[in-house]
Scaffold this motif. Structure first.
Motif, mmCIF file in Angstrom:
data_model
loop_
_atom_site.group_PDB
_atom_site.id
_atom_site.type_symbol
_atom_site.label_atom_id
_atom_site.label_comp_id
_atom_site.label_asym_id
_atom_site.label_seq_id
_atom_site.Cartn_x
_atom_site.Cartn_y
_atom_site.Cartn_z
ATOM 1 N N VAL A 151 -2.185 9.924 6.962
ATOM 2 C CA VAL A 151 -1.364 8.719 7.077
ATOM 3 C C VAL A 151 -1.475 7.890 5.803
ATOM 4 C CG1 VAL A 151 -1.230 6.458 8.219
ATOM 5 C CG2 VAL A 151 -1.458 8.539 9.596
ATOM 6 N N HIS A 178 2.032 16.010 8.484
ATOM 7 C CA HIS A 178 1.486 16.874 9.524
ATOM 8 C C HIS A 178 1.521 18.327 9.059
ATOM 9 C CE1 HIS A 178 2.100 13.720 12.732
ATOM 10 N NE2 HIS A 178 3.127 13.397 11.973
ATOM 11 N N ILE A 236 3.690 9.781 7.387
ATOM 12 C CA ILE A 236 2.638 10.575 8.004
ATOM 13 C C ILE A 236 2.927 12.036 7.674
ATOM 14 C CG2 ILE A 236 1.455 11.162 10.153
ATOM 15 C CD1 ILE A 236 2.851 8.620 11.352
ATOM 16 N N GLN A 245 6.821 12.448 8.387
ATOM 17 C CA GLN A 245 7.353 11.503 9.372
ATOM 18 C C GLN A 245 7.323 10.096 8.789
ATOM 19 O OE1 GLN A 245 4.869 11.318 12.855
ATOM 20 N NE2 GLN A 245 6.415 10.278 14.097
ATOM 21 N N ARG A 268 -3.247 19.082 11.586
ATOM 22 C CA ARG A 268 -3.915 18.061 10.771
ATOM 23 C C ARG A 268 -2.920 16.968 10.433
ATOM 24 N NH1 ARG A 268 -9.207 18.479 11.082
ATOM 25 N NH2 ARG A 268 -9.580 17.819 8.917
ATOM 26 N N LYS A 269 -3.436 15.751 10.185
ATOM 27 C CA LYS A 269 -2.569 14.590 10.038
ATOM 28 C C LYS A 269 -3.141 13.654 8.986
ATOM 29 C CE LYS A 269 -0.816 10.919 13.156
ATOM 30 N NZ LYS A 269 -0.811 10.490 14.588
ATOM 31 N N ALA A 313 -5.302 10.289 13.081
ATOM 32 C CA ALA A 313 -5.190 11.000 11.803
ATOM 33 C C ALA A 313 -6.551 11.491 11.327
ATOM 34 C CB ALA A 313 -4.553 10.103 10.752
#
Length: 262
Positions: free
Chosen positions: A139, A132, A130, A115, A136-137, A158
């Protein structure tokens, strides 16, 4: 997902991220030779890279883009205005390797969603990313003059942040830079200070295990220990004690961080 900050600072930036299916870089602000050495430091190779996501056209983020793209056949992703700004600085990149990644959109690569989001920096159309996967995230946000509420909305919660902590305000004000450069760095389209980074971090972290990599430190106006101490102290004044669930990590301008699982 697995992540390493290959190197980050005033002279160059590159972040590595992979999952079981794909391997990517965010930016390539070093020579191809330097990037290959950094990749070797985490037992990886540029030959494995499936794409490079460009944040903006400043040289410390795109220095190696052209050579790496041509030598390894790697697809390059950037928004339209950034492509236009890069032309003439990265040489010819074959059309089949040029991909447009529009602002505030999502591209999917198997189970990995990427993203993009806008930041405030003195480039033509700067944006960061970002990642994903499976809830889970991760950044990446390393060049912005401030962190707006809209940015915070994108990055909140995040599990890992590569977060700009560019300068100590006092060091910058007392340092050797001309006032025009100091004013640019301190502006809303410049870079985030240690203290401002910490305040923004305090507003986007959640009460879970979170890794924060302090990145893009100025060679002249910051130090690792100072950045870590300033961010930690400011977080504590905001009611967040580091070491409990929020963990701070240094990045280096010359060597990669350990490849960790997000």
């Amino acid at each position: 997902m697995r992540l390493s900050v290959l190197a980050s600072g005033s002279t160059g930036n590159a972040i590595y991220i992979e999952n079981d299916e794909h391997t990517f870089l965010v930016d390539a602000g070093f020579s191809a030779k330097k990037l290959e050495g950094l990749m070797n430091g985490i037992d990886r190779s540029l030959k494995q890279v499936d794409g490079i996501f460009v944040t903006h056209e400043h040289s410390d983020h795109i220095k190696g883009i052209g050579v790496v793209a041509r030598k390894y056949g790697i697809p390059i992703y950037a928004n339209e205005k950034t492509w236009q700004a890069m032309d003439g600085h990265v040489g010819t990149i074959p059309l089949e390797q040029r991909f447009q990644f529009d602002m505030e959109t999502v591209k999917s690569f198997g189970s990995l969603d990427v993203q993009s989001f806008a930041v405030s920096h003195d480039a033509v159309d700067p944006m960061f990313y970002i990642f994903h996967e499976n809830g889970r995230k991760a950044v990446v946000i390393t060049d912005t003059g401030y962190v707006s509420d809209r940015m915070k909305g994108f990055i909140r919660g995040a599990d890992a942040f590569v977060f700009e902590s560019n300068h100590d305000v006092s060091m910058l004000q007392m340092g050797r830079y001309p006032w025009s450069i100091k004013r640019r760095i301190l502006s809303d389209v410049g870079h985030v200070s240690n203290e401002d980074a910490a305040v923004a971090i305090s507003e986007v972290v959640e009460q879970k295990e979170t890794r924060i990599y302090l990145s893009h430190l100025s060679k002249d106006n910051n130090m690792k220990d100072l950045a870590r101490m300033s961010v930690s102290q400011t977080l504590e004044t905001c009611g967040i004690r580091t070491g409990e669930f929020i963990h701070l990590y240094d990045t280096d301008a010359e060597k990669p961080t350990e490849l960790i699982t997000v």
